[in-house]
Design a protein around this motif. Structure first.
Motif, PDB file in Angstrom:
ATOM      1  N   TRP A  86      23.526  11.465 -18.421  1.00 36.68           N
ATOM      2  CA  TRP A  86      23.526  11.260 -16.973  1.00 36.68           C
ATOM      3  C   TRP A  86      22.733  10.001 -16.675  1.00 36.68           C
ATOM      4  O   TRP A  86      21.569   9.892 -17.061  1.00 36.68           O
ATOM      5  N   MET A  87      23.402   9.044 -16.036  1.00 34.20           N
ATOM      6  CA  MET A  87      22.759   7.779 -15.654  1.00 34.20           C
ATOM      7  C   MET A  87      22.132   7.097 -16.866  1.00 34.20           C
ATOM      8  O   MET A  87      21.041   6.536 -16.814  1.00 34.20           O
ATOM      9  N   GLY A  88      22.857   7.166 -17.984  1.00 32.50           N
ATOM     10  CA  GLY A  88      22.411   6.500 -19.196  1.00 32.50           C
ATOM     11  C   GLY A  88      21.321   7.206 -19.959  1.00 32.50           C
ATOM     12  O   GLY A  88      20.783   6.646 -20.920  1.00 32.50           O
ATOM     13  N   GLN A  89      20.981   8.432 -19.574  1.00 31.36           N
ATOM     14  CA  GLN A  89      19.849   9.156 -20.159  1.00 31.36           C
ATOM     15  C   GLN A  89      20.284  10.544 -20.631  1.00 31.36           C
ATOM     16  O   GLN A  89      21.301  11.073 -20.170  1.00 31.36           O
ATOM     17  N   PRO A  90      19.503  11.157 -21.536  1.00 29.17           N
ATOM     18  CA  PRO A  90      19.736  12.576 -21.824  1.00 29.17           C
ATOM     19  C   PRO A  90      19.581  13.383 -20.536  1.00 29.17           C
ATOM     20  O   PRO A  90      18.793  13.020 -19.655  1.00 29.17           O
ATOM     21  N   ALA A  91      20.322  14.449 -20.419  1.00 24.88           N
ATOM     22  CA  ALA A  91      20.240  15.290 -19.228  1.00 24.88           C
ATOM     23  C   ALA A  91      18.829  15.819 -19.011  1.00 24.88           C
ATOM     24  O   ALA A  91      18.055  15.981 -19.955  1.00 24.88           O
ATOM     25  N   SER A  92      18.498  16.104 -17.770  1.00 17.09           N
ATOM     26  CA  SER A  92      17.163  16.603 -17.435  1.00 17.09           C
ATOM     27  C   SER A  92      16.843  17.891 -18.186  1.00 17.09           C
ATOM     28  O   SER A  92      15.696  18.134 -18.555  1.00 17.09           O
ATOM     29  N   VAL A  93      17.858  18.729 -18.418  1.00 16.67           N
ATOM     30  CA  VAL A  93      17.636  19.974 -19.159  1.00 16.67           C
ATOM     31  C   VAL A  93      17.220  19.664 -20.593  1.00 16.67           C
ATOM     32  O   VAL A  93      16.341  20.326 -21.162  1.00 16.67           O
ATOM     33  N   CYS A  94      17.831  18.643 -21.174  1.00 20.18           N
ATOM     34  CA  CYS A  94      17.454  18.214 -22.521  1.00 20.18           C
ATOM     35  C   CYS A  94      16.014  17.725 -22.540  1.00 20.18           C
ATOM     36  O   CYS A  94      15.232  18.095 -23.429  1.00 20.18           O
ATOM     37  N   VAL A 125      26.182  14.430 -28.365  1.00 23.45           N
ATOM     38  CA  VAL A 125      26.133  13.816 -27.035  1.00 23.45           C
ATOM     39  C   VAL A 125      27.542  13.623 -26.487  1.00 23.45           C
ATOM     40  O   VAL A 125      28.446  13.196 -27.221  1.00 23.45           O
ATOM     41  N   VAL A 126      27.709  13.912 -25.205  1.00 25.96           N
ATOM     42  CA  VAL A 126      28.982  13.640 -24.531  1.00 25.96           C
ATOM     43  C   VAL A 126      28.717  12.947 -23.201  1.00 25.96           C
ATOM     44  O   VAL A 126      27.660  13.116 -22.593  1.00 25.96           O
ATOM     45  N   GLY A 127      29.695  12.171 -22.753  1.00 27.66           N
ATOM     46  CA  GLY A 127      29.560  11.526 -21.458  1.00 27.66           C
ATOM     47  C   GLY A 127      30.760  10.666 -21.146  1.00 27.66           C
ATOM     48  O   GLY A 127      31.497  10.266 -22.049  1.00 27.66           O
ATOM     49  N   ASN A 128      30.980  10.397 -19.872  1.00 35.56           N
ATOM     50  CA  ASN A 128      32.037   9.461 -19.510  1.00 35.56           C
ATOM     51  C   ASN A 128      31.420   8.174 -18.974  1.00 35.56           C
ATOM     52  O   ASN A 128      31.821   7.633 -17.946  1.00 35.56           O
ATOM     53  N   GLU A 129      30.397   7.732 -19.714  1.00 33.17           N
ATOM     54  CA  GLU A 129      29.737   6.462 -19.442  1.00 33.17           C
ATOM     55  C   GLU A 129      29.114   5.980 -20.749  1.00 33.17           C
ATOM     56  O   GLU A 129      29.053   6.717 -21.722  1.00 33.17           O
ATOM     57  N   ASP A 130      28.651   4.747 -20.779  1.00 32.61           N
ATOM     58  CA  ASP A 130      27.972   4.225 -21.961  1.00 32.61           C
ATOM     59  C   ASP A 130      26.627   4.926 -22.155  1.00 32.61           C
ATOM     60  O   ASP A 130      26.115   5.573 -21.260  1.00 32.61           O
ATOM     61  N   GLY A 131      26.068   4.774 -23.351  1.00 35.40           N
ATOM     62  CA  GLY A 131      24.713   5.257 -23.571  1.00 35.40           C
ATOM     63  C   GLY A 131      24.552   6.267 -24.672  1.00 35.40           C
ATOM     64  O   GLY A 131      23.473   6.844 -24.821  1.00 35.40           O
ATOM     65  N   ALA A 132      25.592   6.516 -25.489  1.00 40.86           N
ATOM     66  CA  ALA A 132      25.479   7.541 -26.520  1.00 40.86           C
ATOM     67  C   ALA A 132      24.404   7.193 -27.548  1.00 40.86           C
ATOM     68  O   ALA A 132      23.575   8.035 -27.897  1.00 40.86           O
ATOM     69  N   HIS A 133      24.404   5.961 -28.039  1.00 39.54           N
ATOM     70  CA  HIS A 133      23.415   5.586 -29.055  1.00 39.54           C
ATOM     71  C   HIS A 133      21.994   5.634 -28.491  1.00 39.54           C
ATOM     72  O   HIS A 133      21.060   6.080 -29.168  1.00 39.54           O
ATOM     73  N   HIS A 134      21.842   5.198 -27.267  1.00 38.08           N
ATOM     74  CA  HIS A 134      20.523   5.251 -26.626  1.00 38.08           C
ATOM     75  C   HIS A 134      20.053   6.698 -26.489  1.00 38.08           C
ATOM     76  O   HIS A 134      18.890   7.023 -26.781  1.00 38.08           O
ATOM     77  N   THR A 135      20.952   7.572 -26.053  1.00 35.89           N
ATOM     78  CA  THR A 135      20.600   8.980 -25.866  1.00 35.89           C
ATOM     79  C   THR A 135      20.263   9.639 -27.193  1.00 35.89           C
ATOM     80  O   THR A 135      19.273  10.374 -27.306  1.00 35.89           O
ATOM     81  N   GLU A 138      16.771   8.500 -28.298  1.00 37.43           N
ATOM     82  CA  GLU A 138      15.683   9.164 -27.563  1.00 37.43           C
ATOM     83  C   GLU A 138      15.447  10.578 -28.078  1.00 37.43           C
ATOM     84  O   GLU A 138      14.307  10.991 -28.313  1.00 37.43           O
ATOM     85  N   VAL A 139      16.527  11.320 -28.240  1.00 36.78           N
ATOM     86  CA  VAL A 139      16.398  12.724 -28.636  1.00 36.78           C
ATOM     87  C   VAL A 139      15.926  12.824 -30.088  1.00 36.78           C
ATOM     88  O   VAL A 139      15.048  13.639 -30.413  1.00 36.78           O
ATOM     89  N   GLN A 140      16.480  11.992 -30.970  1.00 35.87           N
ATOM     90  CA  GLN A 140      16.051  12.044 -32.366  1.00 35.87           C
ATOM     91  C   GLN A 140      14.573  11.690 -32.516  1.00 35.87           C
ATOM     92  O   GLN A 140      13.863  12.313 -33.307  1.00 35.87           O
ATOM     93  N   GLN A 141      14.108  10.697 -31.773  1.00 35.34           N
ATOM     94  CA  GLN A 141      12.694  10.325 -31.876  1.00 35.34           C
ATOM     95  C   GLN A 141      11.800  11.481 -31.448  1.00 35.34           C
ATOM     96  O   GLN A 141      10.786  11.789 -32.100  1.00 35.34           O
ATOM     97  N   ALA A 142      12.156  12.141 -30.340  1.00 35.99           N
ATOM     98  CA  ALA A 142      11.362  13.272 -29.862  1.00 35.99           C
ATOM     99  C   ALA A 142      11.362  14.413 -30.866  1.00 35.99           C
ATOM    100  O   ALA A 142      10.325  15.035 -31.131  1.00 35.99           O
ATOM    101  N   LEU A 143      12.523  14.692 -31.449  1.00 38.88           N
ATOM    102  CA  LEU A 143      12.600  15.777 -32.431  1.00 38.88           C
ATOM    103  C   LEU A 143      11.833  15.436 -33.703  1.00 38.88           C
ATOM    104  O   LEU A 143      11.174  16.292 -34.295  1.00 38.88           O
ATOM    105  N   ASN A 144      11.893  14.178 -34.130  1.00 38.79           N
ATOM    106  CA  ASN A 144      11.143  13.774 -35.308  1.00 38.79           C
ATOM    107  C   ASN A 144       9.645  13.858 -35.061  1.00 38.79           C
ATOM    108  O   ASN A 144       8.878  14.306 -35.922  1.00 38.79           O
ATOM    109  N   ASP A 145       9.213  13.467 -33.863  1.00 39.59           N
ATOM    110  CA  ASP A 145       7.792  13.566 -33.510  1.00 39.59           C
ATOM    111  C   ASP A 145       7.306  15.014 -33.543  1.00 39.59           C
ATOM    112  O   ASP A 145       6.120  15.268 -33.786  1.00 39.59           O
ATOM    113  N   THR A 146       8.196  15.944 -33.251  1.00 37.91           N
ATOM    114  CA  THR A 146       7.799  17.350 -33.179  1.00 37.91           C
ATOM    115  C   THR A 146       8.164  18.116 -34.448  1.00 37.91           C
ATOM    116  O   THR A 146       8.239  19.340 -34.429  1.00 37.91           O
TER     117      THR A 146
END
Length: 203
Positions: A86-94, A125-135, A138-146
């Motif tokens: 959503w808006m180039g970012q992982p969803a707020s729920v994520c 990741v799914v979306g009808n806009e750009d941003g899959a690699h960015h998303t 972000e998520v992989q970095q957070a998961l690796n940190d944890t």
């Protein structure tokens, strides 16, 4: 090694409660199906179907259902995060789920490791806009940190043409490149999860 029993938990981070159709839910189920081809059992949890509180502790109280989800996560060998863009970012729920995982940094098991150490993660990741690699990043970095580990090719995604209305769950048949990427992510994650089950990290 294929005889080692491993399991997976898919956290679907769609904004839509069940039973609404969800592309994230569909891709999460496809990951789970491909994991099953490698002897991995599992289940899927749509996060918004549960009363998960905002916060960064293990239990935010007042009926918080994250502890129940966390218990399932700690019982699994593989965690799959499936999120829309959503808006180039992982969803707020994520993002909320990742914030709750922050509490794992302050936890240790009997070996002095984070309880998530030795667990493997996949990002879908799914979306009808750009941003899959960015998303994914972000998520992989957070998961690796944890505490989570990643195999090679540990993500899968589909994005449609920007500024149009077709969703992944409307694509029939499943796009071949996404299907093949999902199979690869599942195969590699199952392999790494078995290796880590049989030879854990040491403190």
């Amino acid at each position: 090694m294929t005889d080692t029993q491993i399991s997976a938990l898919v956290l679907v981070c769609t904004l839509k409660p069940s039973p609404a159709d969800s592309s994230s839910d569909l891709l999460g189920r496809q990951v789970l199906a491909d994991l099953a081809d490698h002897g991995v059992s599992g289940e899927l949890v749509r996060v918004v179907d549960h009363d998960v509180k905002f916060g960064v502790t293990l239990d935010e109280g007042d009926g918080d259902e994250w502890p129940t989800i966390r218990e399932k996560m700690l019982a699994a060998d593989i965690l799959v995060i499936a999120t829309p863009i959503w808006m180039g970012q992982p969803a707020s729920v994520c993002k909320m789920a990742l914030e709750r995982l922050d509490a794992e940094i302050g936890e240790t098991d009997d070996d002095g490791l984070m309880p998530t150490a030795g667990k493997v993660a996949i990002v879908a990741v799914v979306g009808n806009e750009d941003g899959a690699h960015h998303t994914v990043a972000e998520v992989q970095q957070a998961l690796n940190d944890t505490g989570f580990s990643f195999a090679a090719n540990a993500s899968t995604y589909w994005v449609g043409e920007a500024m149009q209305g077709t969703d992944y769950n409307e694509k029939q048949p499943t796009p071949e490149t996404t299907a093949e990427t999902t199979k690869t992510a599942a195969r590699n994650a199952a392999h790494l999860a078995r290796l880590l089950r049989e030879s854990r990290y040491t403190a």
